[in-house]
Design an enzyme around this catalytic site. Structure first.
Site: not given
Length: 234
Positions: A62, A103, A155, A225
């Site tokens: 990620d 982040e 998101e 995803e």
């Protein structure tokens, strides 16, 4: 692929329904949407059975994805400046850019805590193909409506996934609560809702061809995803 006639019929049906376009897609594609937001990887975090190696793999992969995500969001900001009919879109997207600024350092801190070497992480195939999608969406040929739809979907999957981990009855390991709160908090949920409102406003004014293109991108995001979670779980 739908024919133009079929798309027009669907558009007419939608006009008589007060459901927003994005919500209608979530209902229409509920199976793949649930696979993306209630994946076994997420459920293993919620019930406290996640294997540390799976989490470490997700963390490293990620981090690579987020680094590819930043230029995509920057390109979306440019599209909003050039194509949006509402100046507030830029403010909302800038808010997302601000959170991304925090982040990457967060990933580095977490990697250090979990002893994951980010410099040696090799991107897996699912990650490479997802990042390739982001790169394609950055093209000037991709309409703002399509790109903002993708942004909202990306998101929202994270928000709904990690928010589920925070619901009553969860058994999240203490060391993973911060991760879940990062994307599952209500503030991030409100942000995703703002993105959804932008996407719906754009889709309401879009041509049938652009609407169909945006729906395909929505589905593509969900598929990526699921593959990303599969990669982490596996």
């Amino acid at each position: 692929m739908e024919t133009e006639e079929a798309s027009e019929v669907e558009a007419e049906k939608f006009k008589s329904n007060k459901t927003n376009r994005t919500e209608s897609w979530v209902q229409k594609h509920t199976s793949i949407y649930k696979q993306a937001t209630r994946h076994p990887f997420i459920l293993s975090i919620r019930d406290g059975t996640i294997d540390s190696s799976s989490f470490n793999k997700w963390l490293g992969q990620d981090y690579i994805y987020v680094r590819a995500f930043v230029p995509f969001v920057a390109s979306l900001l440019v599209k909003a400046c050039e194509e949006s009919d509402d100046s507030s879109d830029m403010d909302i997207i800038l808010g997302g850019m601000a959170s991304l600024n925090d982040e990457i350092p967060w990933f580095k801190e977490e990697a250090s805590r979990w002893e994951v070497s980010l410099t040696t992480v090799v991107p897996q195939r699912a990650n490479v193909t997802y990042c390739s999608l982001l790169k394609r969406l950055m093209s000037s040929e991709i309409e703002y409506t399509v790109a903002i739809t993708a942004f909202w979907a990306i998101e929202t999957v994270y928000q709904e996934s990690f928010a589920h981990c925070l619901e009553d009855g969860s058994k999240i390991p203490e060391e993973l609560k911060q991760t879940c709160q990062r994307w599952g908090n209500s503030g991030f949920g409100q942000y995703c809702h703002s993105l959804q409102n932008i996407a719906d406003r754009c889709l309401e004014k879009a041509s049938i061809d652009i609407i169909a293109k945006a729906e395909r991108v929505f589905l593509t995001v969900l598929e990526h995803e699921v593959e990303f979670w599969n990669m982490s779980k596996g």
